[in-house]
Motif scaffolding. Structure first.
Motif, PDB file in Angstrom:
ATOM      1  N   TRP A   1       0.860  -1.192   0.000  1.00 29.04           N
ATOM      2  CA  TRP A   1       0.000   0.000   0.000  1.00 29.04           C
ATOM      3  C   TRP A   1       0.889   1.232   0.000  1.00 29.04           C
ATOM      4  CZ3 TRP A   1      -4.848  -0.012   3.697  1.00 29.04           C
ATOM      5  CH2 TRP A   1      -5.690  -1.090   3.363  1.00 29.04           C
ATOM      6  N   ARG A   2       0.460   2.241  -0.745  1.00 34.69           N
ATOM      7  CA  ARG A   2       1.191   3.506  -0.712  1.00 34.69           C
ATOM      8  C   ARG A   2       0.575   4.366   0.397  1.00 34.69           C
ATOM      9  NH1 ARG A   2       0.522   3.455  -7.076  1.00 34.69           N
ATOM     10  NH2 ARG A   2      -1.269   2.339  -6.229  1.00 34.69           N
ATOM     11  N   PHE A   3       0.977   4.072   1.613  1.00 36.92           N
ATOM     12  CA  PHE A   3       0.357   4.701   2.792  1.00 36.92           C
ATOM     13  C   PHE A   3       0.411   6.218   2.723  1.00 36.92           C
ATOM     14  CE2 PHE A   3       2.062   0.562   4.062  1.00 36.92           C
ATOM     15  CZ  PHE A   3       0.907  -0.056   4.498  1.00 36.92           C
ATOM     16  N   ASP A   4       1.457   6.743   2.088  1.00 38.11           N
ATOM     17  CA  ASP A   4       1.605   8.192   1.996  1.00 38.11           C
ATOM     18  C   ASP A   4       0.504   8.831   1.147  1.00 38.11           C
ATOM     19  OD1 ASP A   4       3.372   6.491   0.232  1.00 38.11           O
ATOM     20  OD2 ASP A   4       3.271   8.336  -0.950  1.00 38.11           O
ATOM     21  N   ARG A   5      -0.192   8.024   0.338  1.00 44.11           N
ATOM     22  CA  ARG A   5      -1.248   8.587  -0.501  1.00 44.11           C
ATOM     23  C   ARG A   5      -2.618   8.539   0.169  1.00 44.11           C
ATOM     24  NH1 ARG A   5       0.163   7.430  -6.120  1.00 44.11           N
ATOM     25  NH2 ARG A   5       2.430   7.592  -6.239  1.00 44.11           N
ATOM     26  N   LEU A   6      -2.666   8.179   1.413  1.00 45.19           N
ATOM     27  CA  LEU A   6      -3.944   7.995   2.090  1.00 45.19           C
ATOM     28  C   LEU A   6      -4.805   9.251   2.031  1.00 45.19           C
ATOM     29  CD1 LEU A   6      -5.007   5.477   3.517  1.00 45.19           C
ATOM     30  CD2 LEU A   6      -4.340   6.495   5.671  1.00 45.19           C
ATOM     31  N   GLY A   7      -4.144  10.410   1.991  1.00 45.44           N
ATOM     32  CA  GLY A   7      -4.887  11.661   1.913  1.00 45.44           C
ATOM     33  C   GLY A   7      -5.718  11.781   0.650  1.00 45.44           C
ATOM     34  N   GLU A   8      -5.336  11.020  -0.383  1.00 46.20           N
ATOM     35  CA  GLU A   8      -6.146  11.020  -1.609  1.00 46.20           C
ATOM     36  C   GLU A   8      -7.523  10.431  -1.319  1.00 46.20           C
ATOM     37  OE1 GLU A   8      -5.396  11.952  -4.816  1.00 46.20           O
ATOM     38  OE2 GLU A   8      -3.470  12.768  -4.159  1.00 46.20           O
ATOM     39  N   LEU A   9      -7.540   9.433  -0.430  1.00 46.77           N
ATOM     40  CA  LEU A   9      -8.799   8.756  -0.106  1.00 46.77           C
ATOM     41  C   LEU A   9      -9.622   9.597   0.861  1.00 46.77           C
ATOM     42  CD1 LEU A   9     -10.530   6.204  -0.354  1.00 46.77           C
ATOM     43  CD2 LEU A   9      -9.163   5.172   1.463  1.00 46.77           C
ATOM     44  N   PHE A  10      -8.985  10.078   1.902  1.00 46.11           N
ATOM     45  CA  PHE A  10      -9.684  10.971   2.822  1.00 46.11           C
ATOM     46  C   PHE A  10      -8.700  12.015   3.329  1.00 46.11           C
ATOM     47  CE2 PHE A  10      -8.629   7.044   5.204  1.00 46.11           C
ATOM     48  CZ  PHE A  10      -7.691   7.547   6.080  1.00 46.11           C
ATOM     49  N   GLY A  11      -8.897  13.220   2.943  1.00 54.67           N
ATOM     50  CA  GLY A  11      -8.113  14.301   3.507  1.00 54.67           C
ATOM     51  C   GLY A  11      -8.902  14.906   4.619  1.00 54.67           C
ATOM     52  N   PRO A  12      -8.449  15.971   5.284  1.00 54.02           N
ATOM     53  CA  PRO A  12      -7.104  16.528   5.167  1.00 54.02           C
ATOM     54  C   PRO A  12      -6.082  15.659   5.916  1.00 54.02           C
ATOM     55  CG  PRO A  12      -8.373  17.702   6.823  1.00 54.02           C
ATOM     56  CD  PRO A  12      -9.292  16.694   6.229  1.00 54.02           C
ATOM     57  N   LEU A  13      -4.989  15.437   5.275  1.00 52.48           N
ATOM     58  CA  LEU A  13      -3.977  14.519   5.794  1.00 52.48           C
ATOM     59  C   LEU A  13      -2.748  14.706   4.931  1.00 52.48           C
ATOM     60  CD1 LEU A  13      -3.467  11.762   7.482  1.00 52.48           C
ATOM     61  CD2 LEU A  13      -4.110  10.622   5.372  1.00 52.48           C
ATOM     62  N   GLN A  14      -1.579  14.866   5.557  1.00 54.85           N
ATOM     63  CA  GLN A  14      -0.388  14.945   4.713  1.00 54.85           C
ATOM     64  C   GLN A  14       0.412  13.661   4.799  1.00 54.85           C
ATOM     65  OE1 GLN A  14       2.284  18.165   5.658  1.00 54.85           O
ATOM     66  NE2 GLN A  14       2.476  17.620   7.820  1.00 54.85           N
ATOM     67  N   GLY A  15       0.984  13.259   3.671  1.00 55.37           N
ATOM     68  CA  GLY A  15       1.687  11.986   3.613  1.00 55.37           C
ATOM     69  C   GLY A  15       3.075  12.126   3.027  1.00 55.37           C
ATOM     70  N   PHE A  16       3.964  11.239   3.463  1.00 55.22           N
ATOM     71  CA  PHE A  16       5.359  11.273   2.998  1.00 55.22           C
ATOM     72  C   PHE A  16       5.819   9.847   2.715  1.00 55.22           C
ATOM     73  CE2 PHE A  16       4.594  14.659   6.035  1.00 55.22           C
ATOM     74  CZ  PHE A  16       5.013  15.790   5.354  1.00 55.22           C
ATOM     75  N   ASP A  17       6.625   9.717   1.705  1.00 52.22           N
ATOM     76  CA  ASP A  17       7.212   8.437   1.357  1.00 52.22           C
ATOM     77  C   ASP A  17       8.711   8.552   1.573  1.00 52.22           C
ATOM     78  OD1 ASP A  17       6.528   5.805   0.276  1.00 52.22           O
ATOM     79  OD2 ASP A  17       7.890   6.357  -1.354  1.00 52.22           O
ATOM     80  N   VAL A  18       9.288   7.663   2.348  1.00 55.90           N
ATOM     81  CA  VAL A  18      10.621   7.898   2.866  1.00 55.90           C
ATOM     82  C   VAL A  18      11.488   6.648   2.733  1.00 55.90           C
ATOM     83  CG1 VAL A  18      11.764   8.061   5.105  1.00 55.90           C
ATOM     84  CG2 VAL A  18      10.031   9.742   4.480  1.00 55.90           C
ATOM     85  N   THR A  19      12.673   6.814   2.180  1.00 57.32           N
ATOM     86  CA  THR A  19      13.615   5.679   2.175  1.00 57.32           C
ATOM     87  C   THR A  19      14.971   6.050   2.787  1.00 57.32           C
ATOM     88  OG1 THR A  19      14.359   6.247  -0.047  1.00 57.32           O
ATOM     89  CG2 THR A  19      12.629   4.595   0.116  1.00 57.32           C
ATOM     90  N   THR A  20      15.272   7.354   2.869  1.00 54.06           N
ATOM     91  CA  THR A  20      16.581   7.746   3.420  1.00 54.06           C
ATOM     92  C   THR A  20      16.407   8.556   4.697  1.00 54.06           C
ATOM     93  OG1 THR A  20      16.662   9.878   2.279  1.00 54.06           O
ATOM     94  CG2 THR A  20      17.467   7.959   1.058  1.00 54.06           C
TER      95      THR A  20
END
Lengths: 550, 550
Positions: free
Chosen positions: B482-501
């Motif tokens: 799941w792209r958890f950082d995109r959860l705001g697309e489904l229900f905002g307001p919510l900010q998301g980040f995708d992090v590897t470093t």
């Protein structure tokens, strides 16, 4: 002396499941059930992982409704207890689901330790499941474990109800002890009662001028759909179905008159059923939903009711008459009826769809979905207005409409559709679901996406708990707005559409139908006062009950 | 004669809840509980709607852990049965949650009708809850209903366990009958046993050269955190805590040595605890998790263990000594200890964070989170590697670490954090959760978004059920990405980040901390073999148990 090596208990369970037609087991692994999962992984049975355990149980329920038996495997405590509502639903709706729960090992349990996932005495989990299943077994004795397995699987099939099997993890690989196999004995009829009941039915049919059949859920659960068709075609009888029995007969059959559920029925169906001078009720359960919240007007003096194990004619009963035996005997003995089938009302020809710039309504939505149904489509319907609206759908084949029509648990449709589509690879699930219900279990669609299943979800989005709004309005009926069409952002592959007009719906539906390698979801915005007529009638009735009025 | 008008039963229940400190009730409405919801809407108690019922129960659990009592209100069958796992978890973890379930009316039940949401005899629901609560009441008799309400609320507080109240819908507005209020009687100690236990403890303390305290979960549940601090400060005693008792003492207290859990502890903590010649165990439960899967080496000859209602010294017991009484007496009588506190090992100074271009690891993640903790942050932790990694976090205040540490049910954290943040408006939840657990209940974050709460979710994303991978690998441990950082697309307001470093995490964390009007979610990609050391040790142990070896 030869030493014969027998199966281990886990292996035997897998073999019996497979032999009983269970080719897939749903569930979430956990350490108390991992040994069993490992065996399953090496068996011909395929594991279908779900995101949660309750959705695994709903999926197994959908699978069982399609193939006659379904199963899930979960861990102790946190896993099994998460399925209680879904399993209770399968019990209420007579769906034979096998719950397999791992457990701490027998040796581990001995000293009564405070181990993880424990919530009380170790037997409490079984005691909870005894209240929502028709048979339970804890496989803690290798000498009788095979016998217990045979017994619970047979019970699930015989009673069409869930069963519970608990397997302590240190018994999974223990060798079991073969015993005589329990014969799967069908319900046996009393021959005298059977022949007398059939004779009386035939006599009544002979005298009747407007006989008809009402088909119920038990015909589906007992696999008697073909005998039903034979009966109505031989005897030239019109047929109606209950809501929970919906699609027990293909709804495009010329003799089919639609769903009867008391005041919630269409006017024509209601008239024909209630004026009939001989209503042959086959496998009908007289529950609240199927009687249109007890608004059904069925004169017992004009009904013959064949239940699972008895036939009731007017005010007298023939006990120990099995539904299957009664139906077979009736089919064999019945003469073509003299009465002509009343003509079905001409359906208003579907007006052209889409109308330009027209906001979509619940009624038009159903009209268009109806046109789109084909023989390969299974409609899986959640609770709420979509269920009442779906009464007007005409599905093609037998048993191609699945819903929690009596227990009415929200969140049934998406996971049950997963089970149905795994059970019937050539078929496709069309899921009707409200926005509130989708928020409960809709993310299980992630599994359909992972498996590349082409389910189509239509969200009846009316922003909140609409059935309750009709009963009692308050801020507690409001829910968060979700952009269901964006679900693919969270987990693809999945295509999504946001729809407010007929034209947009048309386009979204055609693209969804064309897409065969992933799920589609159509977020249909309905006006919040655009409820089905059936729901308005229902809500009026329920409103008076909230405070216990009568 | 005057006619005194008394409260109706629903009203009385709401008043007693409010008086007991319950200002919020979680749940999903349904027609059997709508009348109660309507009353609640007119009361000072605020309803917090959740997307599902199990998450309402987890939220009430989190609320109860913060304020000493929590409540949820749900409908019969489909609602209540959905909470069974979460309520069993509250029972296992001693969290006083009040389950309020609507039910069909008493008059409705009389004829035993097949009404919706029914799954068996009407009393089966209560019988299920009797196995996961410490008291139940079905309010079907107005004459005793008030008394029943008093009784179950008192039981929840006294035993720190869930209770169950079922209210048939036609009784909600029925006038009740006042009775003498049940006094909330605390556990009473035997004075002789109490004074002797304290005297013996003091004598042992006087002779001991390396005494110390181990603080357990019951100190939190009984609200004895301040007495604990008083004791260790007066007597100059070092203190450790169990995992389920984590944060019962603020973890930046100079006397605090970290979590002890047998072989899973840090080497220093383990050494200090196991060499102590007098270990004062206060409110510690010797469960599997807190003993590091029974790897704890605690010599009973060197321990004094004060449980909820007894004190055990070496091989003899003082029954009927309440933990609270014992602790108070000890605080009053204790003399400053002669032994010096062993110096805490110098923490390695946090290396600079972020390192350029460095992939983020579990260890570095915890190191950075540790720096970010402040006195207003409540850490709510799910099950899996994040729980084991979190052992090394040092939370600031008391009781600011919440987890399902013993029952270990996945999906606890997001909804429990909702409850905690509603309970403590000035605080902020930092949620640590694995990808598998988030798929179970993470969409409840929708409610935090709807309420504008600023929870921060850190997803330890290692693609599957990692704890199980360590025990037994198989395809069943794989889950959908799941792209958890995109959860705001489904229900905002919510900010998301995708992090590897590390650099990306630093930036995401700072933005999340700065954002105070909505939730944030950081999807942290970890290498699938990057597990905490504690989990590796645990998994090694569990592996041997899957097949029941010992």
């Amino acid at each position: 002396m030869n030493t014969v090596k027998f199966d281990c208990i886990g292996q035997y369970l897998l073999e019996r499941l497979y032999a009983a037609g269970v080719k897939h087991v749903f569930g979430v692994p956990g350490d108390y059930v991992l040994g069993f999962y490992d065996l399953m992984d090496k068996s011909p049975i395929q594991h279908i992982g779900t995101t949660r355990e309750d959705t695994a149980a709903f999926a197994a329920d959908g699978y069982a409704r399609c193939l006659g038996l379904g199963a899930l495997a979960v861990t102790y405590g946190v896993g099994a207890l998460n399925t209680v509502n879904a399993v209770a639903g399968a019990f209420a709706e007579s769906s034979p689901v096998i719950v397999i729960s791992g457990a701490p090992g027998v040796r581990e349990q001995r000293d009564d330790p405070l181990i993880h996932h424990r919530f009380g005495p170790f037997n409490f989990q079984r005691e909870i499941f005894e209240r929502i299943t028709c048979a339970t077994a804890v496989l803690n004795d290798p000498v009788i474990a095979f016998r217990q397995i045979d017994h619970v699987i047979a019970a699930a099939r015989r009673h069409c109800k869930p069963v519970y099997i608990e397997i302590p993890r240190d018994l999974v690989l223990r060798e079991g002890y073969p015993m005589p196999t329990e014969a799967h004995e069908p319900l046996a009829s009393d021959p005298a009662a059977l022949s007398e009941a059939v004779a009386e039915t035939l006599a009544l049919l002979g005298k009747s001028v407007s006989p008809m059949v009402m088909a119920g859920i038990e015909l589906h659960r007992r696999g008697l759909q073909n005998q039903l068709v034979e009966l109505i075609e031989r005897a030239n009888l019109p047929v109606t179905a209950t809501l929970t029995g919906k699609s027990v007969i293909g709804e495009r059959h010329p003799a089919y008159l639609g769903i009867y559920e008391g005041a919630m029925s269409s006017e024509h169906t209601r008239y024909v059923v209630e004026q009939s001078d001989l209503l042959l009720m086959l496998g009908v359960t007289l529950n609240e939903v199927d009687t249109g919240i007890y608004t059904a007007k069925l004169d017992p003096r004009h009904t013959v009711r064949a239940a699972l194990n008895e036939v009731v004619v007017s005010a007298h009963r023939y006990p120990r008459v099995a539904l299957a035996d009664y139906l077979s005997a009736l089919v064999a003995a019945v003469k073509p009826a003299q009465a002509a089938i009343p003509p079905r009302p001409a359906r208003a020809p579907a007006s052209s769809f889409p109308s330009a710039d027209q906001a979509i309504t619940c009624g038009r939505l159903i009209e268009r979905i109806n046109q789109a149904l084909g023989p390969e489509i299974i409609v899986v319907c959640d609770v709420g207005d979509c269920l009442f609206a779906a009464i007007d759908l005409q599905v093609h084949g037998q048993s191609e409409f699945l819903a929690s029509g009596f227990y009415t648990t929200m969140g049934f449709a998406v996971p049950a559709a997963l089970g149905a589509q795994v059970a019937r690879p050539g078929h496709r699930a069309l899921i009707l679901v409200g926005d509130g219900a989708f928020q409960m279990t809709g993310t299980e669609l992630s599994t359909q996406a992972r498996l590349g299943l082409d389910s189509i979800v239509i969200v009846f989005n009316n922003r909140g708990y609409s059935t309750e709004r009709c009963i009692l309005e308050g801020p507690f009926n409001d829910i968060a707005g979700w952009r269901f069409d964006r679900l693919g952002e969270l987990f693809g592959p999945l295509q999504g559409f946001d729809v407010t007009t007929e034209q947009e719906f048309e386009s979204a539906l055609l693209q969804s139908l064309a897409c065969r390698d992933r799920p589609s979801i159509i977020n249909v915005h309905l006006a919040s006062d655009d409820t089905s007529a059936a729901m308005r009638r229902l809500a009026e009735h329920l409103k008076s009950k909230v405070q216990g009025e009568d």
